[in-house]
Design a protein around this motif. Sequence first.
Motif, PDB file in Angstrom:
ATOM      1  N   CYS A  60       0.805  -1.223   0.000  1.00 43.44           N
ATOM      2  CA  CYS A  60       0.000   0.000   0.000  1.00 43.44           C
ATOM      3  C   CYS A  60       0.838   1.273   0.000  1.00 43.44           C
TER       4      CYS A  60
ATOM      5  N   TYR B  26       3.599   4.858  -8.566  1.00 46.03           N
ATOM      6  CA  TYR B  26       2.799   4.731  -7.339  1.00 46.03           C
ATOM      7  C   TYR B  26       1.389   5.277  -7.496  1.00 46.03           C
ATOM      8  N   ARG B  27       1.208   6.293  -8.336  1.00 51.07           N
ATOM      9  CA  ARG B  27      -0.146   6.851  -8.463  1.00 51.07           C
ATOM     10  C   ARG B  27      -1.118   5.806  -8.996  1.00 51.07           C
TER      11      ARG B  27
ATOM     12  N   ARG C  17      -1.520   2.758  -6.397  1.00 50.19           N
ATOM     13  CA  ARG C  17      -2.269   3.074  -5.175  1.00 50.19           C
ATOM     14  C   ARG C  17      -3.737   3.358  -5.454  1.00 50.19           C
ATOM     15  N   ALA C  18      -4.020   3.923  -6.651  1.00 50.68           N
ATOM     16  CA  ALA C  18      -5.406   4.251  -6.975  1.00 50.68           C
ATOM     17  C   ALA C  18      -6.273   2.991  -7.044  1.00 50.68           C
TER      18      ALA C  18
ATOM     19  N   LEU D 274      -7.523   0.309   1.608  1.00 46.27           N
ATOM     20  CA  LEU D 274      -6.915  -0.349   2.772  1.00 46.27           C
ATOM     21  C   LEU D 274      -7.755  -0.104   4.022  1.00 46.27           C
TER      22      LEU D 274
ATOM     23  N   LEU E 198      -8.945  12.201  -1.596  1.00 44.02           N
ATOM     24  CA  LEU E 198      -7.535  11.887  -1.419  1.00 44.02           C
ATOM     25  C   LEU E 198      -7.042  10.923  -2.500  1.00 44.02           C
ATOM     26  N   PHE E 199      -7.927  10.041  -2.931  1.00 38.53           N
ATOM     27  CA  PHE E 199      -7.541   9.069  -3.950  1.00 38.53           C
ATOM     28  C   PHE E 199      -7.824   9.572  -5.368  1.00 38.53           C
ATOM     29  N   GLY E 200      -8.064  10.874  -5.465  1.00 37.74           N
ATOM     30  CA  GLY E 200      -8.076  11.507  -6.785  1.00 37.74           C
ATOM     31  C   GLY E 200      -9.380  11.434  -7.535  1.00 37.74           C
TER      32      GLY E 200
END
Lengths: 256, 308
Positions: free
Chosen positions: B52, B73-74, B77-78, B82, B105-107
């Motif tokens: 994560c 990572y973008r 992680r998207a 978690l 936060l996750f776009g």
Amino acid sequence: MTGFNLPAVLAIYHFEMARTRRTLLQSIISPVISTSLYFVVFGAAIGSRIDQIDGISYGAFIVPGLIMLSLLTHSISNASFGIFFPKFNRTIYELLSAPVSHFEVVLSYVGAAATKSLILGSIILATAALFVPLRIDHPLWMVFFFLLTAVTFSLLGFVIGIWADNFEKLQLVPLLIVTPLTFLGGSFYSINMLPPFWQAVTLFNPVVYLISGFRWSFYGVADVPVWISLAMTGAFLAVFIGIATWMLRTGYRLKN
Amino acid sequence: MATIIRINNLSKIYASGFRALNNISLDIRRGEIFALLGPNGAGKTTLISIVCGIVTPSEGSVSVGGHDIVADYRASRALIGLVPQELTTDAFETARGTVAFSRGLFGKAPNPGLIEKILRDLSLWDKRDNPIISLSGGMKRRLLIAKALSHEPQILFLDEPTAGVDVSLRRDMWQLVRRLRDSGVTVILTTHYIEEAEEMADRVAVINKGEIILVEEKAELMRKLGKKQLTLQLDPPLETLPPGLKSRALELSPDGRQLTYTYESSDEESGIVPLLEDIRQAGIRFHDLQTSQRSLEDIFVSLVKEEA
């Protein structure tokens, strides 16, 4: 998704500003009260016995220093608390696992902290205007110094917030370093009033340059040339950006 | 099935010198429920935290949906939601506010309709405007799930989802996980409750002291390692086993009413038929019989003991 995670920056910014709104009363009332107290004590009681400094009444002379004083302390405390608290209550996991770049993290936390201290600075300026006749010779420069200082010291606060691993450390730097430097940095006097030896010592105090430059934008008089003030503030900004970048890149006190 | 998470030779050595993970390689398939089973301190949370992005790996690489977790990572992680082990929440934010925050936060652009649906699914809609601090422990846990689902992840990590959760909530949680799997979400859960893995998982990995001891289809694992037992209820009771039966893996209960035969379920020849024949020949009579299979718990305990 590449480029810039705008929703994340907005989410963090709004979250931080919501925190500010929840404590709105103390955020506004306490600076108004403390500024008023300064004016009563230094402006009216003591100031009436002090001659004009550089042709400016003492009450008016201390206004830029007072604004700087709260700009510095509040920028640092807002930003340090903003990033320290998620570490403390462990909600930081979400930020670390989110698709957010280092730049976006700094931008949103520092942006929110700087916004809050700019609001505060404006309130103090308005309060001061009730007590003394104000004059702003270089309004654009005034705004520029105002912004630059808020951003620079919010960055310092961000760095402190990451470094601190308990509440004591969070208070340490503001209490033991920043507040003394601000008081000794010419908030309430011109450094020309000091004996030559202490004048020389004072030039090692970085806050002198901030206050001097800011005061110049009000009254056109300064303890040190304004370009040095500008260069020093820019240098602080660069140093703090460097430290913050290093911290995020290495995961210092954030990861592991 | 296609691989969605690929872990290659992953190790984690903490600054203290403690080696939390040792050369782990593991593939998680798209759409499965994968259980990571291990005792406390085995490295389950460290492994999840690395995937994560919360902990930096020391060696090795991880890709999620084909995206490297460091270089890209973008994108990686998207894809991930978690749910942490501890109930780590803000205090004064509202339930709805914190879920909307996670989505941002996750776009993802705001989507109040979706957040309403998630909160309703998790029975939190009535509490949407309450500050988090006023919610019960069970509600907070569901709220953490809501936050993790807010950006419509393809992969959901549940770190000890039912630790300290009451029975009915645990059932709800299991149902939710199945619904998610049915909608195509890959679910990875860590647990030290074996029954949870047994109930839920398609595949099981056992991790101990930072190493993966075993990865197996749950059904296969049960078949391979599960011992079976045949129990006969005797009537009338028997005082001692006849000599002809003593060589077999038979055990007579002290009251003489129960005879137990243990055998490997993987054996081609279970030996039940000849055994029953011998028992009949010996003149032993029984009025009931049952067979039982060793649980995943027994398998797990024996695996971890072997390691120790």
